[in-house]
Design a protein around this motif. Structure first.
Motif, PDB file in Angstrom:
ATOM      1  N   ILE A 158     113.505 105.660  15.433  1.00 37.51           N
ATOM      2  CA  ILE A 158     113.904 105.715  14.027  1.00 37.51           C
ATOM      3  C   ILE A 158     113.366 104.511  13.264  1.00 37.51           C
ATOM      4  O   ILE A 158     113.098 104.590  12.076  1.00 37.51           O
ATOM      5  CB  ILE A 158     115.439 105.804  13.916  1.00 37.51           C
ATOM      6  N   ASP A 159     113.174 103.386  13.936  1.00 37.20           N
ATOM      7  CA  ASP A 159     112.686 102.166  13.289  1.00 37.20           C
ATOM      8  C   ASP A 159     111.163 102.070  13.282  1.00 37.20           C
ATOM      9  O   ASP A 159     110.614 101.000  13.057  1.00 37.20           O
ATOM     10  CB  ASP A 159     113.256 100.929  13.998  1.00 37.20           C
ATOM     11  N   PHE A 160     110.463 103.170  13.520  1.00 39.21           N
ATOM     12  CA  PHE A 160     109.004 103.188  13.543  1.00 39.21           C
ATOM     13  C   PHE A 160     108.483 102.949  12.123  1.00 39.21           C
ATOM     14  O   PHE A 160     108.899 103.594  11.171  1.00 39.21           O
ATOM     15  CB  PHE A 160     108.518 104.545  14.063  1.00 39.21           C
ATOM     16  N   ASN A 161     107.566 101.980  11.967  1.00 35.20           N
ATOM     17  CA  ASN A 161     107.015 101.651  10.655  1.00 35.20           C
ATOM     18  C   ASN A 161     105.504 101.558  10.734  1.00 35.20           C
ATOM     19  O   ASN A 161     104.932 101.293  11.784  1.00 35.20           O
ATOM     20  CB  ASN A 161     107.564 100.300  10.174  1.00 35.20           C
ATOM     21  N   ARG A 162     104.882 101.707   9.574  1.00 35.71           N
ATOM     22  CA  ARG A 162     103.435 101.610   9.469  1.00 35.71           C
ATOM     23  C   ARG A 162     103.091 100.829   8.211  1.00 35.71           C
ATOM     24  O   ARG A 162     103.675 101.052   7.157  1.00 35.71           O
ATOM     25  CB  ARG A 162     102.826 102.999   9.395  1.00 35.71           C
ATOM     26  N   SER A 163     102.165  99.909   8.344  1.00 37.33           N
ATOM     27  CA  SER A 163     101.685  99.125   7.215  1.00 37.33           C
ATOM     28  C   SER A 163     100.185  99.359   7.099  1.00 37.33           C
ATOM     29  O   SER A 163      99.475  99.322   8.094  1.00 37.33           O
ATOM     30  CB  SER A 163     101.984  97.645   7.461  1.00 37.33           C
ATOM     31  N   THR A 164      99.692  99.614   5.896  1.00 31.02           N
ATOM     32  CA  THR A 164      98.286  99.942   5.693  1.00 31.02           C
ATOM     33  C   THR A 164      97.714  99.097   4.564  1.00 31.02           C
ATOM     34  O   THR A 164      98.384  98.877   3.562  1.00 31.02           O
ATOM     35  CB  THR A 164      98.133 101.434   5.311  1.00 31.02           C
ATOM     36  N   TYR A 165      96.485  98.634   4.758  1.00 36.11           N
ATOM     37  CA  TYR A 165      95.789  97.956   3.667  1.00 36.11           C
ATOM     38  C   TYR A 165      94.286  98.171   3.814  1.00 36.11           C
ATOM     39  O   TYR A 165      93.800  98.533   4.883  1.00 36.11           O
ATOM     40  CB  TYR A 165      96.131  96.459   3.610  1.00 36.11           C
ATOM     41  N   GLU A 166      93.566  97.950   2.724  1.00 33.64           N
ATOM     42  CA  GLU A 166      92.115  98.106   2.730  1.00 33.64           C
ATOM     43  C   GLU A 166      91.464  96.731   2.843  1.00 33.64           C
ATOM     44  O   GLU A 166      91.948  95.762   2.275  1.00 33.64           O
ATOM     45  CB  GLU A 166      91.646  98.796   1.453  1.00 33.64           C
ATOM     46  N   ARG A 167      90.359  96.670   3.579  1.00 34.52           N
ATOM     47  CA  ARG A 167      89.660  95.390   3.811  1.00 34.52           C
ATOM     48  C   ARG A 167      88.161  95.626   3.707  1.00 34.52           C
ATOM     49  O   ARG A 167      87.584  96.368   4.506  1.00 34.52           O
ATOM     50  CB  ARG A 167      90.023  94.867   5.202  1.00 34.52           C
ATOM     51  N   PRO A 168      87.485  95.009   2.713  1.00 35.05           N
ATOM     52  CA  PRO A 168      86.021  95.106   2.667  1.00 35.05           C
ATOM     53  C   PRO A 168      85.388  94.123   3.641  1.00 35.05           C
ATOM     54  O   PRO A 168      85.912  93.030   3.866  1.00 35.05           O
ATOM     55  CB  PRO A 168      85.697  94.732   1.212  1.00 35.05           C
ATOM     56  N   VAL A 169      84.263  94.515   4.226  1.00 35.48           N
ATOM     57  CA  VAL A 169      83.517  93.654   5.153  1.00 35.48           C
ATOM     58  C   VAL A 169      82.050  93.703   4.752  1.00 35.48           C
ATOM     59  O   VAL A 169      81.463  94.782   4.686  1.00 35.48           O
ATOM     60  CB  VAL A 169      83.686  94.113   6.618  1.00 35.48           C
ATOM     61  N   ARG A 170      81.483  92.532   4.525  1.00 36.15           N
ATOM     62  CA  ARG A 170      80.065  92.450   4.151  1.00 36.15           C
ATOM     63  C   ARG A 170      79.192  92.541   5.397  1.00 36.15           C
ATOM     64  O   ARG A 170      79.463  91.900   6.403  1.00 36.15           O
ATOM     65  CB  ARG A 170      79.784  91.128   3.435  1.00 36.15           C
ATOM     66  N   MET A 171      78.125  93.319   5.282  1.00 36.63           N
ATOM     67  CA  MET A 171      77.128  93.459   6.340  1.00 36.63           C
ATOM     68  C   MET A 171      75.766  93.134   5.730  1.00 36.63           C
ATOM     69  O   MET A 171      75.520  93.433   4.558  1.00 36.63           O
ATOM     70  CB  MET A 171      77.121  94.883   6.893  1.00 36.63           C
ATOM     71  N   VAL A 172      74.900  92.509   6.523  1.00 41.17           N
ATOM     72  CA  VAL A 172      73.564  92.159   6.052  1.00 41.17           C
ATOM     73  C   VAL A 172      72.564  92.471   7.164  1.00 41.17           C
ATOM     74  O   VAL A 172      72.878  92.331   8.334  1.00 41.17           O
ATOM     75  CB  VAL A 172      73.508  90.668   5.628  1.00 41.17           C
ATOM     76  N   ARG A 173      71.360  92.903   6.757  1.00 41.35           N
ATOM     77  CA  ARG A 173      70.322  93.180   7.753  1.00 41.35           C
ATOM     78  C   ARG A 173      69.429  91.939   7.861  1.00 41.35           C
ATOM     79  O   ARG A 173      68.874  91.489   6.869  1.00 41.35           O
ATOM     80  CB  ARG A 173      69.502  94.399   7.353  1.00 41.35           C
ATOM     81  N   GLU A 174      69.346  91.404   9.092  1.00 38.04           N
ATOM     82  CA  GLU A 174      68.493  90.250   9.371  1.00 38.04           C
ATOM     83  C   GLU A 174      67.491  90.658  10.444  1.00 38.04           C
ATOM     84  O   GLU A 174      67.891  91.124  11.510  1.00 38.04           O
ATOM     85  CB  GLU A 174      69.323  89.067   9.885  1.00 38.04           C
ATOM     86  N   ASP A 175      66.220  90.487  10.135  1.00 36.27           N
ATOM     87  CA  ASP A 175      65.152  90.838  11.085  1.00 36.27           C
ATOM     88  C   ASP A 175      65.305  92.267  11.597  1.00 36.27           C
ATOM     89  O   ASP A 175      65.118  92.542  12.784  1.00 36.27           O
ATOM     90  CB  ASP A 175      65.104  89.849  12.254  1.00 36.27           C
ATOM     91  N   GLY A 176      65.681  93.166  10.704  1.00 35.78           N
ATOM     92  CA  GLY A 176      65.801  94.576  11.046  1.00 35.78           C
ATOM     93  C   GLY A 176      67.070  94.965  11.778  1.00 35.78           C
ATOM     94  O   GLY A 176      67.221  96.113  12.175  1.00 35.78           O
ATOM     95  N   VAL A 177      68.008  94.032  11.968  1.00 37.02           N
ATOM     96  CA  VAL A 177      69.246  94.299  12.707  1.00 37.02           C
ATOM     97  C   VAL A 177      70.439  94.014  11.791  1.00 37.02           C
ATOM     98  O   VAL A 177      70.494  92.959  11.147  1.00 37.02           O
ATOM     99  CB  VAL A 177      69.329  93.412  13.975  1.00 37.02           C
ATOM    100  N   TRP A 178      71.398  94.935  11.769  1.00 41.19           N
ATOM    101  CA  TRP A 178      72.604  94.716  10.965  1.00 41.19           C
ATOM    102  C   TRP A 178      73.500  93.670  11.617  1.00 41.19           C
ATOM    103  O   TRP A 178      73.658  93.661  12.840  1.00 41.19           O
ATOM    104  CB  TRP A 178      73.374  96.024  10.775  1.00 41.19           C
ATOM    105  N   LYS A 179      74.066  92.797  10.774  1.00 38.34           N
ATOM    106  CA  LYS A 179      74.951  91.729  11.226  1.00 38.34           C
ATOM    107  C   LYS A 179      76.202  91.704  10.347  1.00 38.34           C
ATOM    108  O   LYS A 179      76.159  92.056   9.164  1.00 38.34           O
ATOM    109  CB  LYS A 179      74.266  90.352  11.126  1.00 38.34           C
ATOM    110  N   VAL A 180      77.301  91.260  10.930  1.00 40.15           N
ATOM    111  CA  VAL A 180      78.546  91.058  10.191  1.00 40.15           C
ATOM    112  C   VAL A 180      78.376  89.750   9.433  1.00 40.15           C
ATOM    113  O   VAL A 180      78.071  88.718  10.042  1.00 40.15           O
ATOM    114  CB  VAL A 180      79.765  90.993  11.145  1.00 40.15           C
ATOM    115  N   ASP A 181      78.558  89.772   8.114  1.00 37.92           N
ATOM    116  CA  ASP A 181      78.236  88.612   7.290  1.00 37.92           C
ATOM    117  C   ASP A 181      79.424  87.690   7.038  1.00 37.92           C
ATOM    118  O   ASP A 181      79.437  86.920   6.081  1.00 37.92           O
ATOM    119  CB  ASP A 181      77.635  89.062   5.949  1.00 37.92           C
ATOM    120  N   GLU A 182      80.430  87.775   7.866  1.00 34.12           N
ATOM    121  CA  GLU A 182      81.590  86.875   7.788  1.00 34.12           C
ATOM    122  C   GLU A 182      82.277  86.854   9.132  1.00 34.12           C
ATOM    123  O   GLU A 182      82.346  87.874   9.806  1.00 34.12           O
ATOM    124  CB  GLU A 182      82.555  87.332   6.692  1.00 34.12           C
TER     125      GLU A 182
END
Length: 149
Positions: free
Chosen positions: A120-144
């Motif tokens: 009965i105490d089951f809860n859910r929390s939701t949020y949106e999170r942007p993540v920057r990606m950049v291509r370096e030398d032809g490969v995608w990388k996480v930019d943070e």
């Protein structure tokens, strides 16, 4: 209705209640299988980064970071973060909803859901999170260095 019949009825209703709760929890949590993305795509790289962090593979995760992100956080600090990331497990699901951008820069928009409690105490929390990606030398990388998600 006799005492024995009432006991059977109460037990039956209890079992039915547990089944309903299990079905609701299963529907709320959804599939546990990760979505498959095209190899080398921004989504694939981010997914591999998050899995490496979750599994404590700091070197592999750090390799997925862009040069700028590595300037923001040394490997030493990053590996400490990865080592502590798994100490406080939570039921979490990260879904990549969409990608915005083109060329060598893309922002992936994630929906992050946390599940806690039970029954009965089951809860859910939701949020949106942007993540920057950049291509370096032809490969995608996480930019943070995603230390909080």
């Amino acid at each position: 209705m006799g005492r024995a019949e009432r006991s059977v009825l109460i037990i039956g209703l209890g079992v039915l209640g547990l089944v309903v709760l299990a079905v609701v929890a299963a529907l709320a949590l959804g599939s546990t299988e990760p979505t498959r993305f095209p190899e080398g795509s921004p989504e694939d790289v981010l997914q591999r980064y998050l899995i490496a962090v979750e599994e404590g593979r700091a070197e592999e995760a750090y390799d997925h970071l862009s040069a700028r992100a590595r300037e923001d956080m040394s490997f030493r600090d990053f590996s400490r973060y990865v080592a502590t990331a798994g100490q406080y497990p939570s039921e979490r699901r990260v879904r990549i909803d969409r990608a915005v951008g083109d060329g060598d820069r893309v922002t992936l928009y994630l929906t992050v859901e946390f599940f806690y409690g039970s029954g009965i105490d089951f809860n859910r929390s939701t949020y949106e999170r942007p993540v920057r990606m950049v291509r370096e030398d032809g490969v995608w990388k996480v930019d943070e260095p995603l230390t909080v998600l």
